[in-house]
Scaffold this active site. Structure first.
Site, PDB file in Angstrom:
ATOM      1  CB  VAL A 289      -0.987   0.247   1.317  1.00  0.00           C
ATOM      2  CG1 VAL A 289      -1.413   1.415   1.312  1.00  0.00           C
ATOM      3  CG2 VAL A 289      -2.341  -1.764   1.556  1.00  0.00           C
ATOM      4  CB  ALA A 290       3.888   2.286   2.103  1.00  0.00           C
ATOM      5  CD  GLU A 294      -2.110   3.943  -1.690  1.00  0.00           C
ATOM      6  OE1 GLU A 294      -2.023   2.794  -1.630  1.00  0.00           O
ATOM      7  OE2 GLU A 294      -1.563   4.921  -1.867  1.00  0.00           O
ATOM      8  CG  ASP A 336      -8.556  22.724 -43.320  1.00  0.00           C
ATOM      9  OD1 ASP A 336      -7.937  23.105 -43.893  1.00  0.00           O
ATOM     10  OD2 ASP A 336      -9.494  22.854 -43.052  1.00  0.00           O
ATOM     11  CG  ASP A 664     -13.697  22.548 -41.105  1.00  0.00           C
ATOM     12  OD1 ASP A 664     -13.018  22.211 -42.073  1.00  0.00           O
ATOM     13  OD2 ASP A 664     -13.566  24.158 -41.902  1.00  0.00           O
ATOM     14  CG  ASP A 668     -10.503  17.075 -41.909  1.00  0.00           C
ATOM     15  OD1 ASP A 668      -9.947  17.113 -42.424  1.00  0.00           O
ATOM     16  OD2 ASP A 668     -11.332  18.698 -41.588  1.00  0.00           O
ATOM     17  CB  THR A 759      -0.699  13.825   4.778  1.00  0.00           C
ATOM     18  OG1 THR A 759      -0.387  12.919   4.467  1.00  0.00           O
ATOM     19  CG2 THR A 759      -1.623  13.934   5.956  1.00  0.00           C
ATOM     20  CG  ASP A 760       1.151  11.706   0.200  1.00  0.00           C
ATOM     21  OD1 ASP A 760       1.695  12.277   1.063  1.00  0.00           O
ATOM     22  OD2 ASP A 760       1.745  10.783  -0.182  1.00  0.00           O
TER      23      ASP A 760
END
Length: 914
Positions: A289-290, A294, A336, A664, A668, A759-760
């Site tokens: 996990v560290a 995540e 274009d 456009d 294309d 904290t992250d």
């Protein structure tokens, strides 16, 4: 009878097309049409089904980081069951994995909308001749051989060969990208290799009738049409992963490999030290996990979303989040011409009248200007042709401008400025000179007209001139050339060759004079010189006191020439220069004429004068290697078709370029989807191009692409900043956890999740809101294959992690020896030190020299995270849930002191690196 699919219908005459298709002028019979429908199928685009919703959702779990977390959750849940405890760690991990997968699913589930939007181009009803009578039938019932009738405003329901036409003009921008009406005529047959944009005797599904009417025979339906071929191209186009996606995939694999290696090392070390299997398993979970950040996927997603908000404020709407960072890595922009580099309107840039060249004076608009005789035009004297009198009688210029107003079907600006862009430009130049179109037309009503005819390449009107004031500048007839009589003034406009062919007089500095062959050649040379610079030309002629259409269109007086162009957007040259300064190569890829493409590219600085220009047909015989060599050295491509645009993008990608493609039209869409970043036009773009693109420009402006590139670079700089922040912290956590067996305890996975997400995570999000660096657009693009750890980032993470881990381990050892709650103190120190790290990472300048107001979000996130950490320590239910004990003031002070020591190191390293 079903025709061969490979028939080049443009090469056949109308009767031969009918014979090949097995149809008479009375149309198909009902039974024959039903038989063909059973063979060819309905006239619909059958698009291959994309992956289903469940497939898209399952694909989100192919990320190795998520798979590792799922494995950790499963083991954690099993341990909780064994201990008869609530699986808190497993629940937390599954929530994180589910949120990450949901974000990816919502993003990717919209990817196939480009294909579905093609269906909207079908016309529900078509006028078809069946069983000898005209009927309205659903367009999906059309078959090859059906006779169809088209009028202005209709959408072409299938590919067809034109049999009869009256002033027929089609809007083919959906296929070619060019806004001008394309004239269509039944004959003559054309060569087999005639480009699509020049097949004047063919009509194509999805285009629209802009003027006139016609009769055609259907030659192809459904997927056999040109539009169907484009639909297939969109499906076969395989968008390459963006640089960010590639780097994150590499990062995930590296982190998982490190996690497995570290887990094995930690477990082995613990076993050698005599640790229990259950404790070692919990330690392994904490280690896994560290090392997995995540919060990183969510942080990157939110950071990209913030980038999209910034881009919207700069007229660029991002549809797919990874495209934000991919823009920052762009090395080539394929653009274009019409509407992107130019203003997508016609403007009169020069007039040739008498022996003068006149250009609008930008300093004097809407009036007479500095020189009353020039109506606000700057003049240049040309070398007069033999026998001509140099100069210009002032009234002649006014007559030329009046002719542009009267021989014109467009509406004046006060009525909306509607009409053909070429004719709207004539009204605008007259208004600049002080002529009011509405009153002029009211004074000189139109008595007769000859609409523009593609065969004669001109149009003509007869207007009343009872008092002769309008034609006074023409003066009396000379050398016995008498007018036809009457009170009408004939005005004609059209191609210079067509108009000069009907003129026997002209206006020079002395008035109306005979037009000699030498003088006619001089005028043709003037026209060729203007056309060579990419200008569109119209010649004007008049005949005073004309008798009407029955009197013919000969013996006219040449009034002069007007040259038009679609001018570059004023901000584009600076944007092109910014591209070059940023190491980005702009490449023009257009379906327009090569002379026009060259003129615009030179005017905006995209190409040097004399740069090579490659036309679409030249690409046909090139293999992949030759095309790759060509795109390395060529920046101008003209007269290209959809397949060639797709090949150009693929060739550039094969050379290692990160490609953005603008467009456009429907034509294309395949290249937009193939490019790393597809950029569609929000104003002029089709639904298909917008759905196929990653970015939609809200103002159709090339400069907005460059602004989006700058924002993309800023996003990537922020991503590197918080990758350094998060992984440096995670490495410190790993060292802390790896040392725990020496003390007999470890941080729990739930505590590690709290650190990584709160904290992250919160400060990392705030880092994305920091101010951009001032020199972003003076730096080269990121190398396409560059690792996210390149340019010293990997070594910086290693140094930060080692120092961080060493400080926390030292605290743990001292606290354990003093009998203090070392686990809670280590947990708290990890949290507080990371908050200090976030403040330091928020700026490249020294922390004490950085203004807090530069990024108030970061300061707020740090304070909020610190408050949450204190709540976790001192609110009993939270402390119990996370397995921590309240700290005394001295213990909390020790945690703060170690954190401050870590921040001091970070600031010293910042000074050293600078």
């Amino acid at each position: 009878m079903i025709p061969p699919e490979a028939t080049d219908w443009q090469t056949l005459s109308g009767p031969e097309c009918l014979r090949r298709l097995g149809v008479e002028r009375e149309g198909l019979g009902g039974a024959a049409a039903a038989e063909r429908l059973a063979t060819t199928g309905p006239n619909r685009l059958h698009l291959p089904p994309g992956p289903g919703r469940w497939r898209i959702l399952l694909d989100q779990f192919s990320n190795v980081m998520l798979l590792l977390l799922l494995a950790v959750a499963a083991v954690s849940a099993a341990l909780a069951v064994v201990d008869h405890a609530i699986p808190k760690d497993a629940i937390a991990i599954l929530l994180i994995v589910g949120l990450t997968a949901l974000l990816g699913y919502l993003q990717e589930s919209r990817a196939l909308l480009a294909l579905r939007s093609l269906l909207d181009l079908a016309q529900p009803l078509a006028r078809v001749r069946r069983d000898g009578s005209w009927q309205r039938l659903p367009a999906d019932q059309l078959v090859p051989g059906d006779l169809i009738r088209l009028e202005s405003g209709d959408r072409v329901p299938a590919d067809a060969r034109l049999l009869e036409g009256s002033d027929l003009g089609l809007q083919e921008s959906a296929l070619t990208g060019e806004a001008d009406l394309v004239g269509k005529r039944p004959e003559p047959p054309l060569a087999a290799d005639t480009p699509l944009v020049e097949r004047s005797n063919c009509l194509f599904l999805g285009t629209a009738v802009g003027r006139g009417r016609g009769l055609a025979v259907v030659t192809a339906t459904g997927m056999a049409t040109v539009l169907g071929g484009i639909a297939t191209l969109i499906h076969t186009a395989r968008p390459e992963p963006t640089p960010l996606q590639q780097r994150l995939a590499d990062l995930s694999r590296q982190l998982v490999a490190w996690a497995l290696g570290l887990v094995a090392a930690v477990v082995l070390g613990g076993w050698l030290l005599g640790g229990s299997p259950l404790a070692l398993l919990e330690l392994a979970l904490s280690t896994a996990v560290a090392i997995v950040p995540e919060g990183l996927p969510a942080v990157i997603t939110v950071s990209l979303a913030i980038g999209t908000q910034r881009m919207v404020r700069r007229a660029a709407l991002v549809r797919h989040l990874p495209a934000v960072e991919a823009l920052g890595a762009i090395t080539v922009i394929c653009t274009d011409k019409t509407g992107t580099l130019t203003q997508n309107r016609q403007v009169v840039t020069e007039l040739r009248c008498g022996t003068l060249a006149l250009r609008p004076d930008e300093e004097h608009q809407g009036g007479r200007g500095a020189d009353d005789s020039r109506h606000g035009f700057l003049t240049t004297e040309l070398a007069a042709p033999p026998g001509a009198v140099a100069g210009l009688i002032p009234a002649h210029l006014e007559l030329l401008l009046q002719a542009g107003v009267l021989c014109n079907d467009a509406e004046p600006q006060q009525r909306g400025g509607m009409g053909d862009p070429t004719e709207v430009a004539l009204l605008e130049i007259a208004a600049r000179a002080g002529l009011e179109a509405t009153s002029l037309r009211a004074q000189h009503g139109r008595a007769h007209e000859m609409p523009f005819c593609s065969e004669q390449r001109m149009m003509a009107v007869w207007v009343s001139d009872t008092d002769g004031r309008l034609t006074a500048p023409l003066g009396p007839p000379v050398l016995g050339l008498s007018p036809a009589g009457g009170s009408l003034l004939l005005i004609a406009k059209g191609a210079p060759e067509a108009i000069l062919h009907r003129c026997d007089r002209w206006l020079d500095g002395a008035g109306v004079r005979p037009l000699s062959e030498a003088q006619r050649d001089w005028w043709l040379a003037q026209a060729r010189g203007l056309a060579a610079s990419g200008l569109r030309l119209l010649a004007f002629a008049a005949a005073p006191r004309h008798g009407g259409p029955q009197a013919g269109l000969q013996t006219l007086v040449l009034l002069g020439l007007m040259a038009q162009r679609d001018p570059p957007r004023p901000e584009v040259p600076a944007a092109v220069a910014r591209c070059r300064g940023a190491g980005i190569r702009p490449v023009m890829v257009t379906g327009d004429h090569p002379l026009t493409a060259r003129s615009i590219s030179e005017a905006i600085g995209l190409a040097e004068p004399g740069s090579p220009i490659v036309q679409g047909p030249e690409l046909e015989g090139l293999d992949a290697a030759a095309l790759e060599a060509l795109v390395r050295r060529t920046s101008l491509f003209a007269r290209v078709v959809p397949e060639q645009k797709l090949r150009i993008v693929r060739a550039l990608q094969a050379t290692g370029a990160v490609v953005a493609m603008t467009g456009d039209g429907v034509n294309d869409a395949p290249a937009l989807r193939q490019a790393h970043v597809g950029v569609a036009m929000g104003i002029s773009g089709s639904d298909v191009s917008r759905e196929a693109a990653d970015v939609v420009l809200l103002d159709d402006n090339f400069a907005s692409i460059v602004n989006a590139v700058e924002e993309g670079r800023q996003v990537y700089a922020n991503i590197r900043r918080f990758v350094r922040f998060i992984l440096g912290c995670n490495l410190g956590e790993l060292i802390t956890i790896g040392s725990a067996p020496l003390l007999g305890l470890a941080l729990t996975p739930l505590q590690i999740l709290w650190i990584n997400l709160v904290t992250d995570g919160l400060p990392a999000l705030a880092l994305a809101l920091g101010p951009p660096a001032e020199d972003l657009m003076r730096q080269p693009p990121i190398e396409p294959g560059e690792s996210i750890f390149a340019r010293g980032l990997g070594s910086a993470i290693l140094r930060i992690g080692l120092v961080f881990g060493a400080l926390v381990v030292a605290l743990m050892v001292v606290a354990a020896r003093l009998g203090r709650p070392w686990q809670t103190m280590a947990f708290t120190t990890l949290c507080l030190a990371q908050l200090g790290h976030a403040l330091s990472a928020g700026s490249d300048r020294a922390l004490w020299r950085s203004a807090p107001a530069a990024n108030p979000w970061l300061l707020g996130a740090v304070l909020a995270s610190a408050a949450l950490q204190l709540m976790l320590l001192y609110v009993a239910p939270l402390a119990h849930f996370f397995g921590v004990t309240p700290l005394t003031a001295s213990e909390l002070g020790a945690c703060g002191g170690v954190s401050l020591l870590f921040v001091t190191y970070l600031e010293l390293e910042k000074l050293w690196s600078r």
